[in-house]
Design an enzyme around this catalytic site. Structure first.
Site, mmCIF file in Angstrom:
data_model
loop_
_atom_site.group_PDB
_atom_site.id
_atom_site.type_symbol
_atom_site.label_atom_id
_atom_site.label_comp_id
_atom_site.label_asym_id
_atom_site.label_seq_id
_atom_site.Cartn_x
_atom_site.Cartn_y
_atom_site.Cartn_z
ATOM 1 N N GLY A 152 -4.980 -7.609 5.397
ATOM 2 C CA GLY A 152 -4.403 -7.885 6.859
ATOM 3 C C GLY A 152 -3.465 -6.439 7.091
ATOM 4 O O GLY A 152 -2.903 -5.839 6.277
ATOM 5 N N GLU A 155 -1.361 -10.812 -2.984
ATOM 6 C CA GLU A 155 -0.115 -11.372 -2.085
ATOM 7 C C GLU A 155 0.907 -11.951 -2.921
ATOM 8 O O GLU A 155 2.085 -11.944 -2.083
ATOM 9 C CB GLU A 155 -1.163 -12.499 -1.305
ATOM 10 C CG GLU A 155 -1.902 -12.131 -0.328
ATOM 11 C CD GLU A 155 -3.285 -11.909 -0.881
ATOM 12 O OE1 GLU A 155 -3.538 -11.827 -2.020
ATOM 13 O OE2 GLU A 155 -4.421 -11.784 0.312
ATOM 14 N N ASP A 197 -4.765 -16.230 0.995
ATOM 15 C CA ASP A 197 -5.123 -16.908 2.011
ATOM 16 C C ASP A 197 -6.775 -16.580 2.318
ATOM 17 O O ASP A 197 -7.370 -16.386 1.222
ATOM 18 C CB ASP A 197 -4.130 -16.620 3.039
ATOM 19 C CG ASP A 197 -4.122 -15.342 3.515
ATOM 20 O OD1 ASP A 197 -4.461 -14.370 2.845
ATOM 21 O OD2 ASP A 197 -3.719 -14.904 4.646
HETATM 22 C C1 WCA Z 1 -2.998 0.013 -3.462
HETATM 23 C C2 WCA Z 1 -3.434 0.406 -1.933
HETATM 24 C C3 WCA Z 1 -4.690 -0.432 -1.130
HETATM 25 C C4 WCA Z 1 -3.898 1.863 -1.943
HETATM 26 O O1 WCA Z 1 -3.004 2.760 -2.154
HETATM 27 P P1 WCA Z 1 -3.101 4.576 -2.180
HETATM 28 O O2 WCA Z 1 -4.178 4.952 -2.494
HETATM 29 O O3 WCA Z 1 -1.880 5.005 -2.787
HETATM 30 O O4 WCA Z 1 -2.771 4.493 -0.768
HETATM 31 P P2 WCA Z 1 -1.738 4.253 0.427
HETATM 32 O O5 WCA Z 1 -0.858 3.325 -0.149
HETATM 33 O O6 WCA Z 1 -0.996 5.561 0.420
HETATM 34 O O7 WCA Z 1 -2.399 3.902 1.708
HETATM 35 C C5 WCA Z 1 -2.823 4.868 2.659
HETATM 36 C C6 WCA Z 1 -2.471 4.302 4.041
HETATM 37 O O8 WCA Z 1 -3.063 2.976 4.386
HETATM 38 C C7 WCA Z 1 -1.713 2.175 4.693
HETATM 39 N N1 WCA Z 1 -2.212 0.909 4.097
HETATM 40 C C8 WCA Z 1 -2.866 0.547 3.220
HETATM 41 N N2 WCA Z 1 -3.002 -0.865 3.076
HETATM 42 C C9 WCA Z 1 -2.455 -1.340 4.184
HETATM 43 C C10 WCA Z 1 -2.114 -2.530 4.699
HETATM 44 N N3 WCA Z 1 -2.660 -3.783 4.079
HETATM 45 N N4 WCA Z 1 -1.820 -2.682 5.917
HETATM 46 C C11 WCA Z 1 -1.303 -1.599 6.849
HETATM 47 N N5 WCA Z 1 -1.439 -0.345 6.149
HETATM 48 C C12 WCA Z 1 -1.965 -0.395 4.839
HETATM 49 C C13 WCA Z 1 -0.796 2.564 3.830
HETATM 50 O O9 WCA Z 1 0.609 2.305 4.363
HETATM 51 C C14 WCA Z 1 -0.849 4.232 4.075
HETATM 52 O O10 WCA Z 1 -0.212 4.815 5.299
HETATM 53 P P3 WCA Z 1 0.337 5.901 5.668
HETATM 54 O O11 WCA Z 1 1.714 5.920 4.529
HETATM 55 O O12 WCA Z 1 0.698 5.926 6.957
HETATM 56 O O13 WCA Z 1 -0.563 7.142 5.162
HETATM 57 C C15 WCA Z 1 -2.300 0.462 -1.372
HETATM 58 O O14 WCA Z 1 -2.179 1.282 -0.142
HETATM 59 C C16 WCA Z 1 -1.705 -0.929 -0.900
HETATM 60 O O15 WCA Z 1 -1.196 -1.707 -2.009
HETATM 61 N N6 WCA Z 1 -1.655 -1.724 0.208
HETATM 62 C C17 WCA Z 1 -1.356 -3.006 0.553
HETATM 63 C C18 WCA Z 1 -2.464 -3.913 -0.118
HETATM 64 C C19 WCA Z 1 -2.106 -5.308 0.206
HETATM 65 O O16 WCA Z 1 -0.952 -5.694 0.058
HETATM 66 N N7 WCA Z 1 -2.790 -5.858 1.212
HETATM 67 C C20 WCA Z 1 -2.391 -6.847 2.087
HETATM 68 C C21 WCA Z 1 -2.519 -8.499 1.241
HETATM 69 S S1 WCA Z 1 -1.584 -9.567 2.398
HETATM 70 C C22 WCA Z 1 -2.484 -9.664 3.874
HETATM 71 O O17 WCA Z 1 -3.564 -9.194 3.747
HETATM 72 C C23 WCA Z 1 -1.741 -10.302 5.088
HETATM 73 C C24 WCA Z 1 -1.395 -9.501 5.797
HETATM 74 C C25 WCA Z 1 -0.842 -10.012 7.092
HETATM 75 C C26 WCA Z 1 -1.176 -9.615 8.520
HETATM 76 C C27 WCA Z 1 -0.768 -10.162 9.679
HETATM 77 C C28 WCA Z 1 0.237 -11.142 9.553
HETATM 78 O O18 WCA Z 1 0.729 -11.133 10.669
HETATM 79 C C29 WCA Z 1 0.843 -11.430 8.428
HETATM 80 C C30 WCA Z 1 0.326 -10.961 7.152
#
Ligand code: WCA
Length: 384
Positions: free
Chosen positions: A74, A146, A154
Site C-alpha cells: 500500500g 508490516e 493484513d
Molecule cells: C525494500 C523496498 C521495497 C525497496 O527498497 P529500494 O530498492 O531501496 O527502493 P526505495 O526504498 O528507494 O524505493 C523506491 C521509491 O519507491 C517508494 N516506495 C517504495 N515502497 C513504497 C510504499 N509502500 N509506499 C510508498 N512509496 C514506496 C520509495 O519511497 C522510493 O521513493 P523515492 O524516495 O521518492 O524515490 C523499500 O522501498 C521498502 O521497504 N518499501 C516499503 C515496503 C512496505 O513497508 N510496504 C508496505 C507494507 S504496509 C502496507 O501495505 C499498508 C499501507 C497502507 C496504505 C494505506 C493506508 O491508509 C494505510 C496503510
C-alpha cells in the site's frame, strides 16, 4: 495487435489495461514508487475485476507490474499525508476498498495469473496471492514487512499465511523475512516458477488463450516452468527449527525458543529472526500472532472482516499509536528508529490484544460488508 483500452487508460493511468483477444492484462503503473498501491489504483483494479467478471468475452486476467517491482505494498506515503490531516477515515476507506478487492480476487470465477517479477510486499501480495496462479521468478522478493511499520499482515494474510506448511506463516508474518522465488514455490505462495528470460514468452502465450479452464491455463504455464532448488541457507530447509520456535503460544516464548536455538545453529536464520522480532513493534507482533492463529480456522471473508476491524483500530490509534510512529521513523523523519509504545512485549496485555478484534466504537463506523459470491472461497493448498 496490442490495444490499450482507451476508457480505462483515460480513467486510470496508474493501472494500464491491455486487451488481447479474451485476455486482459492489468499493469500496475507507478514504477517510480515501485507500484505502491494508491487509492486510485485499488479503486481502478476493483472496477476492472468486477466488470471483467460480467463480460463473457473476457476469460483470463493477467496482473503484472511495470519496472523493477510487481508491487511494494500500500502507498505508505499517502498514509503519512493522511496522518498529517489527522483523519483515520481516509485509511479506513482505503482498506475497505482494498479488502473488498482482495475478497473479489479470492473468490473470482475466472483465472488470474500474476507475474511476480521483482518486489512483492504487503498490498502487492493481496492483489496476487489470493488469485489462482502466482508465477515467481529468480528476481522475486516477497515479504510481509508490516510489523516493522507498527501494522500487522493484513490484506487477508491471516488466511494465506496460516495455511503455509507448519508454522512458516508465523515466521514470515512476524519477522518480515524476505523469500525468493524458489522459496515462494516451495511453501505454496507461488504456484509456478518461470525463469525471467521466459516470462515474456509465457505472457505472449497466455494472451492467445480463449478459455477460462484452469487446467488449460496451468498446462500453458507448465510449459515454461522449472523446478528451482531452494538455497541451502533457506528457512525452508530448517522447518524443524521454524516449527519448534514459531509454534509457541506467545511472542515471548517464540523469542525465547529462538534464543535457545541460536548457539546450536550456524545458519544466520535464527539470529536474523531474533533481530527482526526485537526491532518490530511489540503490539504489532502480538496482534499479528493472534490474527494468524485465528485465521487458521476462518474463511478468507472472515479473515478480511476481522482484519478490517483490526486495521481501523490501528488507524484510529485506539490502543497504540505505533503505526504513526512507524510512518514517522520510516517515511517522515527517516531515522529508522521508532519508539514503540508500549516499548516491551510484557507491557502488551492479552486484554488489549483482544480489543483489536472488537467492533469500532463510532456511530459512523461499519463492519466490512462483503458481497455474496457464487464461487466458493478458494483455498490455497500448500505444496509441501
Ligand atoms: C525494500 C523496498 C521495497 C525497496 O527498497 P529500494 O530498492 O531501496 O527502493 P526505495 O526504498 O528507494 O524505493 C523506491 C521509491 O519507491 C517508494 N516506495 C517504495 N515502497 C513504497 C510504499 N509502500 N509506499 C510508498 N512509496 C514506496 C520509495 O519511497 C522510493 O521513493 P523515492 O524516495 O521518492 O524515490 C523499500 O522501498 C521498502 O521497504 N518499501 C516499503 C515496503 C512496505 O513497508 N510496504 C508496505 C507494507 S504496509 C502496507 O501495505 C499498508 C499501507 C497502507 C496504505 C494505506 C493506508 O491508509 C494505510 C496503510
Amino acid at each position: 495487435m496490442r490495444k490499450i483500452t482507451s476508457l480505462f487508460f483515460a480513467l486510470l493511468f496508474q493501472v494500464l489495461v491491455e486487451a488481447n483477444g479474451s485476455t486482459r492484462t492489468l499493469v500496475l503503473n507507478r514504477p517510480k514508487q515501485l507500484n505502491a498501491l494508491s487509492s486510485a489504483m485499488v479503486t481502478g483494479l476493483l472496477k476492472c475485476f468486477i466488470s471483467y467478471e460480467e463480460e463473457t468475452t473476457v476469460k483470463l486476467l493477467i496482473v503484472k507490474g511495470k519496472g523493477r517491482a510487481f508491487c511494494a505494498g500500500g502507498d505508505v506515503a499517502e498514509v503519512a499525508q493522511s496522518i498529517n490531516n489527522d483523519t483515520w477515515k481516509y485509511g479506513a476507506d482505503f482498506f475497505r476498498t482494498e479488502f473488498l478487492l482482495n475478497y473479489i480476487i479470492a473468490t473470482y470465477s475466472k483465472p488470474q495469473v500474476s507475474l511476480l517479477t521483482g518486489i512483492v510486499m504487503g498490498g502487492g501480495a493481496g492483489v496476487s496471492i489470493h488469485g489462482r496462479f502466482r508465477v515467481a521468478t529468480e528476481n522475486t522478493v516477497f515479504a510481509m514487512p508490516e510489523t516493522a511499520l507498527g501494522l500487522f499482515p493484513d490484506i487477508g494474510a491471516s488466511y494465506f499465511l496460516s495455511r503455509l506448511p507448519g508454522f512458516y506463516g508465523e515466521y514470515v508474518g512476524l519477522t518480515g523475512a524476505r523469500l525468493d522465488g524458489a522459496e515462494m514455490l516451495a511453501c505454496g505462495l507461488a504456484t509456478h516458477f518461470v525463469p525471467l528470460n521466459r516470462m515474456s514468452l509465457l505472457e505472449e502465450s497466455l494472451k492467445k488463450v480463449d478459455t477460462s479452464d484452469p487446467f488449460a491455463i496451468c498446462g500453458i504455464i507448465d510449459q515454461f516452468s522449472q523446478q528451482p532448488s531452494v538455497k541451502g541457507s533457506s528457512a525452508m530447509n530448517r522447518m524443524e527449527i521454524i516449527n519448534r520456535c514459531f509454534s509457541k503460544r506467545t511472542v515471548e516464548e517464540i523469542i525465547s525458543a529462538l534464543e535457545q536455538e541460536a548457539p546450536r545453529v550456524t545458519n544466520k536464520l535464527v539470529t536474523a529472526a531474533i533481530q527482526s522480532l526485537r526491532k518490530a513493534s511489540p503490539t504489532s507482533l502480538k496482534i499479528s500472532l493472534a490474527s494468524i492463529r485465528e485465521g487458521r480456522l476462518q474463511t478468507v471473508g472472515e479473515c478480511l472482516r476481522r482484519e478490517y476491524r483490526m486495521v481501523c483500530h490501528v488507524m484510529r490509534g485506539d490502543f497504540s499509536r505505533d503505526f504513526f510512529e512507524g510512518c514517522r521513523a520510516i517515511l517522515v523523519d527517516k531515522d529508522r528508529n521508532p519508539k514503540w509504545m508500549p516499548p516491551t512485549l510484557d507491557q502488551v496485555h492479552d486484554g488489549v490484544v483482544g480489543k483489536y478484534f472488537s467492533k469500532v466504537d463510532d456511530p459512523e463506523w461499519e463492519d466490512l460488508n462483503l458481497p455474496t459470491r457464487s464461487s466458493h472461497e478458494r483455498r490455497i493448498v500448500p505444496k509441501l
